[in-house]
Structures are given as structure tokens and as C-alpha cells.
Write a protein that holds these residues in place. Structure first.
Motif, PDB file in Angstrom:
ATOM      1  N   PHE A 119       7.238  12.739   4.983  1.00  0.00           N
ATOM      2  CA  PHE A 119       6.267  12.543   5.880  1.00  0.00           C
ATOM      3  C   PHE A 119       5.128  11.741   5.214  1.00  0.00           C
ATOM      4  N   LEU A 120       4.746  11.702   4.077  1.00  0.00           N
ATOM      5  CA  LEU A 120       3.878  10.945   3.492  1.00  0.00           C
ATOM      6  C   LEU A 120       4.429   9.551   3.363  1.00  0.00           C
ATOM      7  N   THR A 121       5.559   9.699   3.009  1.00  0.00           N
ATOM      8  CA  THR A 121       6.355   8.032   2.940  1.00  0.00           C
ATOM      9  C   THR A 121       6.442   7.166   4.417  1.00  0.00           C
ATOM     10  N   ARG A 122       6.675   8.108   5.290  1.00  0.00           N
ATOM     11  CA  ARG A 122       6.454   7.350   6.800  1.00  0.00           C
ATOM     12  C   ARG A 122       5.188   7.052   7.144  1.00  0.00           C
ATOM     13  N   GLN A 123       4.074   7.904   6.741  1.00  0.00           N
ATOM     14  CA  GLN A 123       2.886   7.470   7.080  1.00  0.00           C
ATOM     15  C   GLN A 123       2.273   6.513   6.313  1.00  0.00           C
ATOM     16  N   HIS A 124       2.860   6.254   4.940  1.00  0.00           N
ATOM     17  CA  HIS A 124       2.373   5.023   4.087  1.00  0.00           C
ATOM     18  C   HIS A 124       2.908   3.824   4.775  1.00  0.00           C
ATOM     19  N   GLU A 125       4.300   3.854   5.277  1.00  0.00           N
ATOM     20  CA  GLU A 125       4.853   2.858   6.036  1.00  0.00           C
ATOM     21  C   GLU A 125       4.290   2.214   7.168  1.00  0.00           C
ATOM     22  N   PHE A 126       4.056   3.317   7.991  1.00  0.00           N
ATOM     23  CA  PHE A 126       3.079   2.899   9.130  1.00  0.00           C
ATOM     24  C   PHE A 126       1.836   2.537   8.931  1.00  0.00           C
ATOM     25  N   ILE A 127       1.017   2.703   7.947  1.00  0.00           N
ATOM     26  CA  ILE A 127      -0.358   2.251   7.542  1.00  0.00           C
ATOM     27  C   ILE A 127      -0.130   0.718   7.051  1.00  0.00           C
ATOM     28  N   THR A 128       0.941   0.630   6.245  1.00  0.00           N
ATOM     29  CA  THR A 128       1.078  -0.604   5.623  1.00  0.00           C
ATOM     30  C   THR A 128       1.688  -1.739   6.651  1.00  0.00           C
ATOM     31  N   SER A 129       2.169  -1.247   7.821  1.00  0.00           N
ATOM     32  CA  SER A 129       2.426  -2.110   8.832  1.00  0.00           C
ATOM     33  C   SER A 129       1.450  -2.634   9.625  1.00  0.00           C
ATOM     34  N   LEU A 130       0.562  -1.543   9.733  1.00  0.00           N
ATOM     35  CA  LEU A 130      -0.926  -1.916  10.268  1.00  0.00           C
ATOM     36  C   LEU A 130      -1.723  -2.937   9.510  1.00  0.00           C
ATOM     37  N   TYR A 131      -1.779  -2.701   8.519  1.00  0.00           N
ATOM     38  CA  TYR A 131      -2.501  -3.291   7.359  1.00  0.00           C
ATOM     39  C   TYR A 131      -1.690  -5.042   7.360  1.00  0.00           C
ATOM     40  N   VAL A 132      -0.701  -5.077   7.437  1.00  0.00           N
ATOM     41  CA  VAL A 132       0.223  -6.725   7.379  1.00  0.00           C
ATOM     42  C   VAL A 132      -0.212  -7.246   8.890  1.00  0.00           C
TER      43      VAL A 132
END
Length: 200
Positions: A119-132
Motif C-alpha cells: 500500500f505504501l509503495t503504491r502511495q509513494h508512486e502516486f505522490i511521485t507522479s504528482l511531484y513530477v
């Protein structure tokens, strides 16, 4: 003599994601097991992250759980004559689907730590995409306002650069500033960047 497979038992019930709600669900499943003389198998369609707690509770209670791919479930709904989508009709289609196929894979019980890590990995991927995406949007805006600005700093998103851009977000126009004024702003921005680095 057992109950026929196509016999409908029970009815529509609301299960809250609370200890009392899960306790009520266990009572319903225990009653179903008493009536059929066999432990029921639960089949459900994953819904975001909402199913995780329910599945974990059912597995801890000793029940086998089948997670149906949403696309698979959607195809099953389309086979019906009535194109009605409600919670009760969805449950009926999933139950019907269970008896149509034999080689169902029981959802394996994994450690909670692995579930949390996924779950945390998916959240990290989502937040990273927003950051990019935010950096891309900012680069586009800066390029429209000041096409040559990106070449001023090695890193457009350095603290000094960001502080300088923030200092320019005032009522005073960019073109109205003198060379001395720009020099002062750069000094202030650099000083602010060093202060932030020191505090952190």
C-alpha cells in the motif's frame, strides 16, 4: 439431505467496517454454515483499498476468500438480461459467477506488514507522479513568462531559484526592476536558501 445449490439464503445486509459490524457479519456466516453444514466461501470484487480490512478479518476468522478481477465481474454483469447495477444485483452476479467456474484461486493470506508495504509503495508512486507533473507544469509556466530564466540556474528547482521566483510574485513588474534591485533579490534569495538549509 443438503440444501440445493440454487437455493437463496439470507438477504441483503449492510456491514459496517467496525468491530460490531464484523461481529454481525461473523454471526451471519455462522448461521449460514449451520444451515448448509459447510463453511461458506466468500467471493467479492476488490474496491480500491476498502476491501483490505474486510478480507483480512475474514481470513483471520478462518474463511476462504476469492477476489474477482473487476473486468471479469463486469463481463459477468453484462451477460444478464437486465442491465441493472445495484449492490444486491452485483452480489447476485458474483454468486452466480462462483458456480459457473470451478478453478477459483483462493486469495492467499499475507502478512500485514507486506500488505502495508504494498500500500505504501503504491502511495509513494502516486505522490511521485504528482511531484513530477507539478515540476513539468511549473517549467511550462516559467518558460512562458520568462523563456530565458531556466538557463540562469543549473537547477531550476534549487532553493535559490525558487526563492527568487517567489520574490518576483509581487505587484511590482519584472521589467520595472533595476539591475541593483535584481542583485538585491538574488542576495536575499540566496541568504534565505542558506537559512532554510541550516534550519533543516
Amino acid at each position: 439431505m443438503g440444501i440445493p445449490v440454487n437455493t437463496f439464503l439470507g438477504g441483503e445486509h449492510e456491514t459496517l467496517h467496525t468491530p460490531k459490524g464484523f461481529e454481525k457479519l461473523n454471526q451471519l456466516l455462522a448461521e449460514l454454515e449451520r444451515m448448509t453444514n459447510q463453511k461458506p466461501v466468500i467471493i467479492l470484487e476488490p474496491t480500491g483499498h476498502y476491501h483490505r480490512v474486510l478480507v483480512l478479518h475474514l481470513q483471520k476468522s478462518g474463511y476462504e476468500v476469492i477476489l474477482v478481477n473487476p473486468l471479469h465481474a463486469q463481463r459477468a454483469r453484462k451477460t444478464g438480461l437486465r442491465k441493472v447495477k445495484t449492490d444486491s444485483s452485483d452480489a447476485w452476479h458474483l454468486g452466480d459467477l462462483y458456480y459457473q467456474e470451478e478453478n477459483w484461486t483462493i486469495h492467499s493470506r499475507r502478512k500485514e506488514s507486506l500488505e502495508d508495504l504494498q500500500f505504501l509503495t503504491r502511495q509513494h508512486e502516486f505522490i511521485t507522479s504528482l511531484y513530477v507533473q507539478s515540476k513539468l507544469n511549473m517549467r511550462s509556466l516559467v518558460d512562458q513568462i520568462s523563456p530565458s530564466y531556466e538557463g540562469v540556474f543549473k537547477d531550476l528547482f534549487s532553493k535559490t531559484s525558487l526563492n527568487l521566483l517567489e520574490a518576483c510574485l509581487t505587484q511590482e513588474g519584472i521589467q520595472e526592476r533595476t539591475t541593483e534591485a535584481w542583485t538585491d533579490i538574488v542576495k536575499i534569495s540566496t541568504k534565505a536558501s542558506r537559512s532554510e538549509a541550516y534550519v533543516r
